[in-house]
Write a protein that holds these residues in place. Sequence first.
Motif, PDB file in Angstrom:
ATOM      1  N   LEU B  64      -5.683 119.448  84.565  1.00  0.00           N
ATOM      2  CA  LEU B  64      -6.694 118.467  84.926  1.00  0.00           C
ATOM      3  C   LEU B  64      -6.062 117.090  85.098  1.00  0.00           C
ATOM      4  O   LEU B  64      -5.229 116.668  84.299  1.00  0.00           O
ATOM      5  CB  LEU B  64      -7.770 118.396  83.843  1.00  0.00           C
ATOM      6  N   PRO B  89      -6.093 123.828  79.846  1.00  0.00           N
ATOM      7  CA  PRO B  89      -5.515 122.501  79.620  1.00  0.00           C
ATOM      8  C   PRO B  89      -5.291 122.168  78.143  1.00  0.00           C
ATOM      9  O   PRO B  89      -4.402 121.397  77.816  1.00  0.00           O
ATOM     10  CB  PRO B  89      -6.549 121.556  80.225  1.00  0.00           C
ATOM     11  N   LYS B  90      -6.103 122.761  77.245  1.00  0.00           N
ATOM     12  CA  LYS B  90      -5.929 122.453  75.826  1.00  0.00           C
ATOM     13  C   LYS B  90      -4.582 122.959  75.319  1.00  0.00           C
ATOM     14  O   LYS B  90      -3.996 122.377  74.412  1.00  0.00           O
ATOM     15  CB  LYS B  90      -7.069 123.056  75.014  1.00  0.00           C
ATOM     16  N   ILE B  93      -1.869 120.464  75.991  1.00  0.00           N
ATOM     17  CA  ILE B  93      -1.848 119.401  74.978  1.00  0.00           C
ATOM     18  C   ILE B  93      -1.170 119.867  73.708  1.00  0.00           C
ATOM     19  O   ILE B  93      -0.360 119.154  73.124  1.00  0.00           O
ATOM     20  CB  ILE B  93      -3.289 118.958  74.681  1.00  0.00           C
ATOM     21  N   GLU B  96       2.540 119.903  74.386  1.00  0.00           N
ATOM     22  CA  GLU B  96       3.042 118.533  74.543  1.00  0.00           C
ATOM     23  C   GLU B  96       3.144 117.840  73.188  1.00  0.00           C
ATOM     24  O   GLU B  96       4.074 117.085  72.928  1.00  0.00           O
ATOM     25  CB  GLU B  96       2.112 117.721  75.452  1.00  0.00           C
ATOM     26  N   ARG B  97       2.158 118.108  72.324  1.00  0.00           N
ATOM     27  CA  ARG B  97       2.132 117.463  71.028  1.00  0.00           C
ATOM     28  C   ARG B  97       3.341 117.833  70.174  1.00  0.00           C
ATOM     29  O   ARG B  97       3.775 117.073  69.317  1.00  0.00           O
ATOM     30  CB  ARG B  97       0.825 117.825  70.299  1.00  0.00           C
TER      31      ARG B  97
END
Lengths: 199, 199
Positions: B64, B89-90, B93, B96-97
Motif C-alpha cells: 500500500l 501489508p502488515k 511492517i 521491517e520492524r
Amino acid sequence: MSFFPPTLENLTEKFASLPGIGQKSAQRLAFHILSLPDQDAAAFAEAILEAKRSVHCCSICQNLTDSDVCFICSSPRRDEHTVCVVSDPKAVIAIERSREYNGLFHVLHGVISPLNHVGPDDIKIKELVTRVADGSIEEIIMATNPDTEGETTAKYISRLLKPFGVKITRLAYGIPVGSSLEFADDATLMRALEGRQEF
Amino acid sequence: MSFFPPTLENLTEKFASLPGIGQKSAQRLAFHILSLPDQDAAAFAEAILEAKRSVHCCSICQNLTDSDVCFICSSPRRDEHTVCVVSDPKAVIAIERSREYNGLFHVLHGVISPLNHVGPDDIKIKELVTRVADGSIEEIIMATNPDTEGETTAKYISRLLKPFGVKITRLAYGIPVGSSLEFADDATLMRALEGRQEF
C-alpha cells in the motif's frame, strides 16, 4: 517510524479515537475500509455527515430526532400529563420496548457527576423546569439509573420541582424479573424488602 | 420498530457492518460520532474518503502506498536482487520492524484458499511472475504465514517460479525466541528438530 501512507495512518488514528477501539482494531477497521468498493466507503463517510447534520434534540423532550418535535411528543395518543425523566436516549428505547408506558419523556443527556465535571447546568434540567412551569404536567417519573449519580440527579431534580406542586415518583427498586435471589446483591435485596407489597 | 431517527440508524448499521463490531458497539460508536464537534465528525468522514482516494498498490511490489512506487521500492539503498513474498501489508511492517532485511517485498494481498473461493488469479501472483521474468531478481524468500493456506501458496508460487532459475527460500521454522519448549506444539518442535543447525 510509520510504514503506511499518511492518509491510512490518519484513518487508523480516527478509528482509534473511538471509544473501545484499540490500536490493533483501528488498523483492522482502516484496512477494511480500504477493501470496500468506492461507493460503500463514500456511503460510510456520508452516513457520518448526514447523521451529524440531521440528528438533533427534540425541542420539547430533548430526545434525538431528525424533525423539530420527536415522534413521541408529536403523537396525539400519548398522555401529556405524565413525563418520564431519563438520562439518555437509550433509556427511552428500553422503556418504549416494554410497551407499558404511554406518557411523554424528558431526556437529560447525562447525569450530575462532580467527578466528571458535569454539573446541573451541563444537562437538560432547565428545559425540564420550563416544561413543568408551563403547568400541564401532573406527574414526573424519575427513571435515571439506580446508581449514585442517577440517584443524586433524581434527588436534585425532585427538590427543584417541588415548588411547582407536581407529583414526583421514582421507578420501583427490587429483584429483576427472571433472576435468582441467590445472585441479588444486598442493596437490591434491602430495597426489595422495603418496597414489599401486599398480594 | 425503530425508535431512532433513520440517519442515526443508518450510521449504526454502517458501523455494525465493520468486522468485529456488533450491534451494541455500533450503536455506541454512532452515539459517539453524534457527540463529536462538527469539524471532528467531518474530519472522520474526510479521512475515510481521503484514504480511499489516495491509497493504492505500489506498481512494483503491490504494497500500500500513496505514490506510484512505494518508499521501499524507490529507495536506492535496498538490495533489489532479493524479494520477500508476504501475504499482506502488515507482514511487511513486521519484517521491517526487525531491521534485519534489506531487500524488496512483494505483497500478495491474500493467500490461495479454496474454502474461501480465493484462487491463484485472485491474489497478486502474476505480478510477481512478471517481476521475476524481468531477470534482475536472484532470490525469492517465501514469507507467507506458517499455516496450511500460507504453505500451499508458498509451494504453488515456488513451483511456478522454478523455470526462471531463481533461488527460492522459505523462512525458518522453529521455537520462537523467548518462548518455552514446554509450550511449543508438536509440529513446531518437529520442524525445529528437522531444521537444527550446528553451533
